[in-house]
Design a protein around this motif. Structure first.
Motif, PDB file in Angstrom:
ATOM      1  N   SER A   1       0.825  -1.209   0.000  1.00 24.12           N
ATOM      2  CA  SER A   1       0.000   0.000   0.000  1.00 24.12           C
ATOM      3  C   SER A   1       0.854   1.252   0.000  1.00 24.12           C
ATOM      4  CB  SER A   1      -0.912   0.004   1.228  1.00 24.12           C
ATOM      5  OG  SER A   1      -1.769  -1.115   1.184  1.00 24.12           O
ATOM      6  N   TYR A   2       1.991   1.203   0.666  1.00 22.82           N
ATOM      7  CA  TYR A   2       2.776   2.418   0.810  1.00 22.82           C
ATOM      8  C   TYR A   2       4.065   2.398  -0.002  1.00 22.82           C
ATOM      9  CZ  TYR A   2      -0.419   3.571   4.572  1.00 22.82           C
ATOM     10  OH  TYR A   2      -1.544   3.867   5.284  1.00 22.82           O
ATOM     11  N   SER A   3       4.261   1.379  -0.834  1.00 25.00           N
ATOM     12  CA  SER A   3       5.444   1.372  -1.693  1.00 25.00           C
ATOM     13  C   SER A   3       5.287   2.443  -2.763  1.00 25.00           C
ATOM     14  CB  SER A   3       5.616  -0.010  -2.340  1.00 25.00           C
ATOM     15  OG  SER A   3       4.509  -0.305  -3.174  1.00 25.00           O
ATOM     16  N   GLN A   4       6.390   3.010  -3.153  1.00 28.99           N
ATOM     17  CA  GLN A   4       6.373   4.097  -4.128  1.00 28.99           C
ATOM     18  C   GLN A   4       7.345   3.802  -5.253  1.00 28.99           C
ATOM     19  OE1 GLN A   4       7.236   7.647  -1.858  1.00 28.99           O
ATOM     20  NE2 GLN A   4       5.069   8.111  -1.616  1.00 28.99           N
TER      21      GLN A   4
ATOM     22  N   LYS B   1       5.419  10.247 -23.138  1.00 29.33           N
ATOM     23  CA  LYS B   1       5.876   8.864 -23.249  1.00 29.33           C
ATOM     24  C   LYS B   1       5.061   7.985 -22.303  1.00 29.33           C
ATOM     25  CE  LYS B   1      10.668   9.610 -24.702  1.00 29.33           C
ATOM     26  NZ  LYS B   1      12.104   9.295 -24.425  1.00 29.33           N
ATOM     27  N   THR B   2       4.728   6.775 -22.771  1.00 29.92           N
ATOM     28  CA  THR B   2       4.009   5.804 -21.941  1.00 29.92           C
ATOM     29  C   THR B   2       5.012   4.900 -21.245  1.00 29.92           C
ATOM     30  OG1 THR B   2       2.113   5.847 -23.442  1.00 29.92           O
ATOM     31  CG2 THR B   2       2.280   3.983 -21.932  1.00 29.92           C
ATOM     32  N   VAL B   3       4.866   4.779 -19.910  1.00 29.13           N
ATOM     33  CA  VAL B   3       5.840   4.051 -19.101  1.00 29.13           C
ATOM     34  C   VAL B   3       5.095   3.125 -18.150  1.00 29.13           C
ATOM     35  CG1 VAL B   3       7.759   4.275 -17.484  1.00 29.13           C
ATOM     36  CG2 VAL B   3       7.375   6.043 -19.209  1.00 29.13           C
ATOM     37  N   ASN B   4       5.663   1.962 -17.878  1.00 33.27           N
ATOM     38  CA  ASN B   4       5.087   1.017 -16.926  1.00 33.27           C
ATOM     39  C   ASN B   4       5.671   1.290 -15.545  1.00 33.27           C
ATOM     40  OD1 ASN B   4       4.060  -1.180 -15.529  1.00 33.27           O
ATOM     41  ND2 ASN B   4       4.250  -2.548 -17.301  1.00 33.27           N
ATOM     42  N   PHE B   5       4.816   1.727 -14.611  1.00 34.37           N
ATOM     43  CA  PHE B   5       5.253   2.073 -13.268  1.00 34.37           C
ATOM     44  C   PHE B   5       5.306   0.806 -12.398  1.00 34.37           C
ATOM     45  CE2 PHE B   5       4.447   6.879 -12.578  1.00 34.37           C
ATOM     46  CZ  PHE B   5       4.980   7.155 -13.833  1.00 34.37           C
ATOM     47  N   ASN B   6       6.263  -0.042 -12.659  1.00 37.61           N
ATOM     48  CA  ASN B   6       6.533  -1.223 -11.831  1.00 37.61           C
ATOM     49  C   ASN B   6       7.988  -1.146 -11.398  1.00 37.61           C
ATOM     50  OD1 ASN B   6       3.972  -2.381 -12.010  1.00 37.61           O
ATOM     51  ND2 ASN B   6       4.451  -3.340 -13.991  1.00 37.61           N
ATOM     52  N   GLY B   7       8.227  -0.624 -10.211  1.00 38.95           N
ATOM     53  CA  GLY B   7       9.588  -0.381  -9.762  1.00 38.95           C
ATOM     54  C   GLY B   7      10.061   0.971 -10.246  1.00 38.95           C
ATOM     55  N   ASP B   8      11.266   1.351  -9.882  1.00 39.92           N
ATOM     56  CA  ASP B   8      11.817   2.653 -10.264  1.00 39.92           C
ATOM     57  C   ASP B   8      11.945   2.750 -11.781  1.00 39.92           C
ATOM     58  OD1 ASP B   8      11.935   3.186  -7.619  1.00 39.92           O
ATOM     59  OD2 ASP B   8      14.095   2.926  -7.411  1.00 39.92           O
ATOM     60  N   VAL B   9      11.676   3.979 -12.288  1.00 34.87           N
ATOM     61  CA  VAL B   9      11.622   4.199 -13.733  1.00 34.87           C
ATOM     62  C   VAL B   9      12.531   5.367 -14.104  1.00 34.87           C
ATOM     63  CG1 VAL B   9      10.133   4.806 -15.669  1.00 34.87           C
ATOM     64  CG2 VAL B   9       9.257   3.356 -13.847  1.00 34.87           C
TER      65      VAL B   9
ATOM     66  N   GLY C   1      18.617  20.002 -15.973  1.00 35.07           N
ATOM     67  CA  GLY C   1      17.623  19.300 -16.770  1.00 35.07           C
ATOM     68  C   GLY C   1      17.185  17.984 -16.174  1.00 35.07           C
ATOM     69  N   ASN C   2      17.591  17.700 -14.940  1.00 32.25           N
ATOM     70  CA  ASN C   2      17.211  16.449 -14.284  1.00 32.25           C
ATOM     71  C   ASN C   2      15.897  16.614 -13.540  1.00 32.25           C
ATOM     72  OD1 ASN C   2      19.650  15.174 -15.077  1.00 32.25           O
ATOM     73  ND2 ASN C   2      20.708  16.140 -13.352  1.00 32.25           N
ATOM     74  N   TYR C   3      15.175  15.515 -13.395  1.00 34.75           N
ATOM     75  CA  TYR C   3      13.961  15.533 -12.598  1.00 34.75           C
ATOM     76  C   TYR C   3      13.846  14.227 -11.835  1.00 34.75           C
ATOM     77  CZ  TYR C   3      11.622  12.419 -15.932  1.00 34.75           C
ATOM     78  OH  TYR C   3      11.279  11.342 -16.697  1.00 34.75           O
ATOM     79  N   SER C   4      13.098  14.264 -10.749  1.00 29.00           N
ATOM     80  CA  SER C   4      12.845  13.071  -9.960  1.00 29.00           C
ATOM     81  C   SER C   4      11.644  13.327  -9.065  1.00 29.00           C
ATOM     82  CB  SER C   4      14.070  12.708  -9.109  1.00 29.00           C
ATOM     83  OG  SER C   4      13.790  11.586  -8.284  1.00 29.00           O
ATOM     84  N   PHE C   5      10.728  12.363  -8.993  1.00 29.76           N
ATOM     85  CA  PHE C   5       9.590  12.500  -8.086  1.00 29.76           C
ATOM     86  C   PHE C   5       9.059  11.122  -7.729  1.00 29.76           C
ATOM     87  CE2 PHE C   5       7.784  12.483 -12.334  1.00 29.76           C
ATOM     88  CZ  PHE C   5       6.641  11.702 -12.216  1.00 29.76           C
ATOM     89  N   PRO C   6       8.510  10.984  -6.515  1.00 24.07           N
ATOM     90  CA  PRO C   6       7.930   9.708  -6.110  1.00 24.07           C
ATOM     91  C   PRO C   6       6.504   9.573  -6.641  1.00 24.07           C
ATOM     92  CG  PRO C   6       7.790  11.266  -4.321  1.00 24.07           C
ATOM     93  CD  PRO C   6       8.513  11.972  -5.434  1.00 24.07           C
TER      94      PRO C   6
END
Length: 863
Positions: A16-19, A80-88, A54-59
Motif C-alpha cells: 500500500s505504501y510502496s512508491q 511517453k508511456t511508461v510502466n510504473f513497476n519499480g523505479d523508472v 535538466g534532471n527531474y525526480s519525483f515519487p
C-alpha cells in the motif's frame, strides 16, 4: 494464526505504501539541458520541474501504464508511456515548437500550463524570437501582439501602446511592463514618463509574455488590460556566452553581451547571469544630437533542495532623442520642403542645445542635447521555498532609484493667433510688432522669403524612487491550487517642467533666428514657463486566486482588493522681471517657482474579481471564456488643488471585460478566435493643451467608453521550414459619456483604429532564417471630437540570418540583417497632442510621421 496474520498485514502495508521513483533528464536537440521544464503524469496530480541540469525526480504511488508529459515554452510537448513497476528512468529530447498553443505560460498563473489549457489570451516570445526582432524599442517588439497598436514615431522610448477597446494617451497606461514578475513602475501617472524609459530590452531575456484581458489585474499592479512580462536569463550548469555587434544607418553602433553559468565547481549550487549593452547612434532621425548609453543587468541564484534565492539588479545610463509632431504639408500631410529646398525630416536641432538664460535660481541651461536621459537602477531579491511538495512561498522585494530627464522639442509656439509656420511679416503682425530685422545668429540677414518656425523646448526633470514587494503563498490541494498574496509599493517622483520658446528657420535641423528687439540668441523674450510637482504614492493590495484543474475543465477564480493613497505638492509660481536675459541687457518676464507649495492628500480603494473557464473538447481543441470587473487608479498628478487648499475628487476608474473563444492546435496548425467586450466608466481623460500664451493647461474630462469586437490568431507551417502566421482584430468603440463635451457621445475613441492586422511569413531551416512581417492599423481620429482623421497605413519589417558552425563545441556565428519600415511608408501616427480638439487641417498640418526606413547588420557569436 496471529503470526501469519501479522505477516499478511505487513505485506499489505508494504504494498500500500510502496512508491515508484520516476526520474530522468530533459534536453534539447543540441544536448543542452532544459531547466524548469514542466513534468506531469497525465491524468494525475503528480509531477515536478527539472532542475538546472535538466534532471527531474519525483515519487509516485501509481502503478501500471502511465503517461509522462514534458512541456516548456518554445518547444513541442512530448509524452511517453511508461510502466510504473519499480523505479523508472525516462529521458526526453524536446524539439523547438512552432505550435504556439503548446508553449507553457509562466505569467499570471501559479500552475505552469500550456496556452491550450489557459482560459485567457496569451502571446509569448522565446529568446530566439526576441533575437529576430528589432529590439531598439518596445513598439518594435509588441507590434506582433494581437489587439495592440504601437507607435514608435517618437523614437526608441516613450512608445505609445494602445490595447484593443481602451482609450489611452499611450505609454503603457493600462498595460504595464514587468521584469521577472515585478512592475517596472508600480504607479502610473506620478509624472509623464513611460515605463520603457527606465528599462531597455537586451539579449539577456529568456522570454516575453503578454497576457491580455481583465484577469491580469490579479497578478500585476495597474494591469487593467494586460501584463507585459519579461523573464530574465539565469545561469545553469551549461555555460552560455553570447556576443553581438550591430551597425546600422545614421551611424548606429551597438554591442551586446550575455554570459551565464555556474560559480564554483561542478557540485556548486550557485549560478550567475550577466548581460548588457553599449550603444551610440545619431538616429533614428539625424538631429545633430547624437546619443549614447549603456545598461548592465545581472543575477546570482542559489539553489538548494527546497529553496531558490535570486539576487538581481540593473545599472543604466542611457540617452536617446524623443520626437514629437511637427508641421507637415497641408492637405497631403507629407513631409514638407524647407527654405533650402530640401525635405524636412525633423525640426529638432542641435542649434538649440546651448540655450540659456537667467532665472531667480541662477542661470538655466537646457538639457535638450541629452534627450531622454536615465541614470540609476534597481536591486531585487526573489526567494522561493517549498515547505512541502504542495505548499510553497514566493517573495520578491525591489528597490529602484533613477535620476531621469525627459527633454523634448514641442510642435510650435503654442500662441493663439499665429500660424504654426509663418512668413516674416506674419510673424511681426501676430506679435504686434511694426518692424524688426531677421538674422541668423552669425548676423547674416535672412532671405525675405524664408519661412519661420517658433518652437518650444520642454525640459522635464523626473527623478524616481520606489520600493516594491510582493509575497505569495501557494498551496496545492487536490484539483485546487490556491494562491494568497499581498502587494505593497511606495514611490515618489518629481515632475518639474521648464518651457523655453525660441525662433528658427523652417528647414531640416534649422538654425536659430534673431529678431531685433524680440529675441536674444534665438530665445524669444516671452520668457520661460514653469511648473513643479512632487508626488508620492502608496499602494497595498491583497489577492486570492484558485486555479482548478479537472479532467476536461480548467477554472480560474480570483479577487483582489487594493488601497491607494498619495500626496501631491504643487509649487506656486510667480512672474519675475529679469534685468538680464541670456546674458544681455534685455527685459523678460520669467514664470518661475516661489518655493512655496500647495499640498493635497488623497486616498481611495477598489476591488477586482475575475472568473475564467476552459473546456477541453479534445486534445487539439478547447473553448474558453472569462469575465472580470477591474479598476484603474487615475494619475495622481491630475489632482487639482484650489486656492482654498481643497482638491478635486480622486476615485478609481472601473472596467468590465468579457471574452469567449476557441483555441485549436494540431500538427502544423494552431489558431485562436475570440469575441471580446470592454466597458470603462469614470475615466479621467487628461490632456495637456496649449494655453494660447505659450504655456499649457491641464484639461481633465470624465468619460465612459464602450467597445466590442473579434480577434483571431494563427500559425500554419505549410511547408517544412516555412510558416505563415498572423493576427486580425476588428473592434467597434465609442464614447458613451463626456462630462465636458456631451456632444462627443457616440464618437469613436481617439487614436484607436477599427482594424488591426499582422501578416507574417517566416522560414527557419538548417542554418538559414528569415522573417517578413506586415503590420497594418486602420483609419483613426486624432481627437475625441473626431474632427481630424488619419489614414491607416502598413509597415513592413524584414530580418534574415545565416548561422555558421565555427567550432567543435557547438560554437556558432550568425550574420543577420534587419530593416524596419522596409518600403519607407509615410503614415502619420498622431496629430498635435497640444491642439487636442482644436486641431484643423490648414496649410500646415501638425502631425508625427512614422520613423523612416532604418537598416542594420549584426553579428552574433554563441560559444
Amino acid at each position: 494464526m496471529k503470526k501469519y496474520l501479522k505477516i499478511f498485514l505487513l505485506i499489505i502495508g508494504t504494498v500500500s505504501y510502496s512508491q515508484t521513483t520516476v526520474k530522468g533528464t530533459v534536453k534539447d536537440e543540441k544536448n543542452n539541458p532544459i531547466p524548469m521544464a514542466n513534468v506531469l503524469v497525465v491524468g494525475a496530480l503528480e509531477g515536478t520541474t527539472t532542475d538546472m541540469e535538466g534532471n527531474y525526480s519525483f515519487p509516485s504511488k501509481l502503478t501500471g501504464e502511465q503517461k509522462i508529459k514534458i512541456a516548456y515554452i518554445g518547444y513541442f510537448g512530448q509524452t511517453k508511456t511508461v510502466n510504473f513497476n519499480g523505479d523508472v528512468t525516462v529521458d526526453f529530447i524536446l524539439k523547438e515548437s512552432i505550435e504556439t498553443l503548446d508553449e507553457v505560460v509562466l505569467t499570471g498563473t501559479s500552475v505552469k500550463r500550456s496556452q491550450k489549457e489557459t482560459p485567457v489570451s496569451v502571446t509569448s516570445f522565446s529568446a530566439k524570437d526576441l533575437t529576430k526582432l528589432n529590439t531598439s524599442s518596445q513598439a518594435n517588439i509588441l507590434r506582433s501582439v494581437p489587439g495592440i497598436t504601437t507607435e514608435n514615431g517618437g523614437g526608441e522610448v516613450g512608445s505609445n501602446v494602445f490595447v484593443r477597446g481602451l482609450p489611452s494617451g499611450g505609454q503603457f497606461q493600462f498595460n504595464p511592463i514587468q521584469i521577472d514578475g515585478m512592475p517596472v513602475l508600480s504607479t502610473f501617472g506620478l509624472n509623464s514618463s513611460a515605463h520603457d524609459v527606465y528599462f531597455r530590452t537586451d539579449i539577456g531575456m529568456k522570454s516575453l509574455e503578454f497576457i491580455r484581458g481583465g484577469s491580469s489585474v490579479l497578478y500585476g499592479a495597474g494591469s487593467v488590460a494586460g501584463i507585459i512580462n519579461y523573464t530574465s536569463e539565469t545561469g545553469s550548469v551549461t555555460p552560455k556566452n553570447i556576443l553581438k555587434t550591430e551597425v546600422g544607418t545614421n551611424s548606429r553602433y551597438k554591442a551586446d553581451f550575455l554570459t551565464s553559468g555556474q560559480l564554483g565547481g561542478k557540485d556548486s549550487n550557485l549560478f550567475y547571469a550577466l548581460t548588457g549593452f553599449y550603444r551610440y547612434d545619431e538616429g533614428p532621425i539625424k538631429t545633430g544630437l547624437p546619443t549614447e548609453g549603456y545598461q548592465i543587468r545581472g543575477n546570482i541564484k542559489k539553489v538548494t533542495e527546497k529553496s531558490t534565492i535570486t539576487f538581481s539588479g540593473q545599472v543604466i545610463d542611457d540617452k536617446v532623442q524623443f520626437f514629437l509632431p511637427y508641421p507637415l504639408q497641408g492637405g497631403s500631410r507629407e513631409r514638407p520642403i524647407g527654405n533650402d529646398g530640401n525635405e524636412i525630416l525633423t525640426l529638432q536641432t542641435a542649434a538649440a542645445s546651448n540655450i540659456s538664460y537667467a532665472t531667480p535660481d541662477g542661470i538655466f541651461k537646457t538639457n535638450i542635447k541629452d534627450g531622454v536621459a536615465t541614470k540609476g537602477g534597481y536591486f531585487m531579491t526573489n526567494f522561493v521555498h517549498d515547505f512541502s511538495d504542495n505548499f510553497s512561498i514566493d517573495a520578491k522585494i525591489r528597490k529602484s532609484n533613477y535620476k531621469h530627464q525627459f527633454n523634448l522639442f514641442l510642435d510650435g509656439s503654442g500662441l493663439t493667433g499665429p500660424k504654426v509656420v509663418e512668413t516674416q511679416q506674419e510673424y511681426l503682425n501676430a506679435r504686434g510688432l511694426t518692424t524688426g530685422d531677421f538674422t541668423t545668429l552669425n548676423g547674416a540677414s535672412l532671405p525675405a522669403d524664408a519661412l519661420l518656425f517658433e518652437n518650444r523646448i520642454l525640459d522635464r526633470v523626473r527623478p524616481l524612487d520606489e520600493l516594491v514587494s510582493e509575497i505569495k503563498l501557494i498551496n496545492k490541494m487536490g484539483v485546487h491550487t490556491l494562491t494568497a498574496g499581498a502587494f505593497m509599493s511606495r514611490a515618489s517622483a518629481g515632475d518639474m517642467n521648464i518651457t523655453t520658446a525660441y525662433l528658427s528657420e523652417y528647414s531640416n535641423r534649422p538654425g536659430l533666428v534673431n529678431l531685433s528687439g524680440y529675441t536674444v540668441d534665438g530665445v524669444t523674450n516671452r520668457g520661460a514657463g514653469y511648473s513643479n510637482k512632487n508626488v508620492t504614492s502608496n499602494k497595498l493590495a491583497f489577492f486570492l486566486t484558485d486555479q482548478i484543474k479537472l479532467d476536461k475543465w480548467n477554472f480560474d477564480i480570483g479577487i483582489r482588493h487594493e488601497t491607494a493613497s498619495g500626496t501631491i505638492a504643487n509649487e506656486k509660481t510667480a512672474d519675475f522681471a529679469m534685468s538680464t536675459f541670456a546674458g544681455n541687457s534685455k527685459i523678460a518676464t520669467i514664470k518661475w517657482g516661489t518655493g512655496a507649495y500647495e499640498t493635497a492628500n488623497v486616498s481611495t480603494d477598489a476591488y477586482a474579481i475575475s472568473l475564467a473557464a476552459l473546456y477541453k473538447i479534445n486534445t487539439s481543441t478547447s473553448v474558453y471564456g472569462n469575465f472580470s470587473k477591474g479598476y484603474f487608479f487615475p494619475e495622481l498628478r491630475s489632482v487639482k488643488i484650489n486656492a482654498a487648499g481643497g482638491h478635486s475628487t480622486y476615485s478609481p476608474e472601473n472596467i468590465i471585460q468579457g471574452e469567449a473563444g476557441v483555441k485549436y492546435g494540431k500538427g502544423n496548425f494552431s489558431g485562436t478566435a475570440a469575441l471580446f467586450s470592454l466597458n470603462l466608466s469614470d475615466r479621467r481623460n487628461i490632456a495637456f493643451l496649449n494655453d494660447g500664451a505659450g504655456g499649457f493647461i491641464e484639461k481633465v474630462d470624465l468619460q465612459d467608453t464602450r467597445s466590442y469586437g473579434i480577434e483571431t490568431t494563427w500559425n500554419w507551417k505549410f511547408i517544412d521550414g516555412f510558416a505563415f502566421n498572423g493576427t486580425f482584430t476588428y473592434q467597434k468603440h465609442e464614447l458613451t459619456k463626456s462630462e465636458n463635451n456631451p456632444t462627443f457621445v457616440g464618437n469613436k475613441l481617439a487614436r484607436q483604429p477599427n482594424v488591426m492586422t499582422k501578416l507574417g511569413l517566416s522560414y527557419d531551416k538548417s542554418n538559414f532564417d528569415a522573417n517578413f512581417d506586415f503590420n497594418y492599423a486602420g483609419d483613426k481620429f486624432t481627437n475625441d471630437a473626431n474632427t481630424v482623421k488619419l489614414d491607416g497605413f502598413g509597415i513592413v519589417d524584414l530580418s534574415v540570418g545565416y548561422t555558421f558552425s565555427i567550432g567543435k563545441d557547438n560554437e556558432t556565428l550568425r550574420i543577420g540583417a534587419q530593416s524596419f519600415n522596409l518600403f519607407n511608408s509615410a503614415g502619420i501616427t498622431e496629430g498635435s497632442p497640444r491642439l487636442g480638439d482644436n486641431q484643423t487641417d490648414e496649410q500646415f498640418f501638425v502631425g508625427r510621421p512614422i520613423i523612416p526606413r532604418t537598416a542594420l547588420v549584426n553579428f552574433t557569436f554563441n560559444f
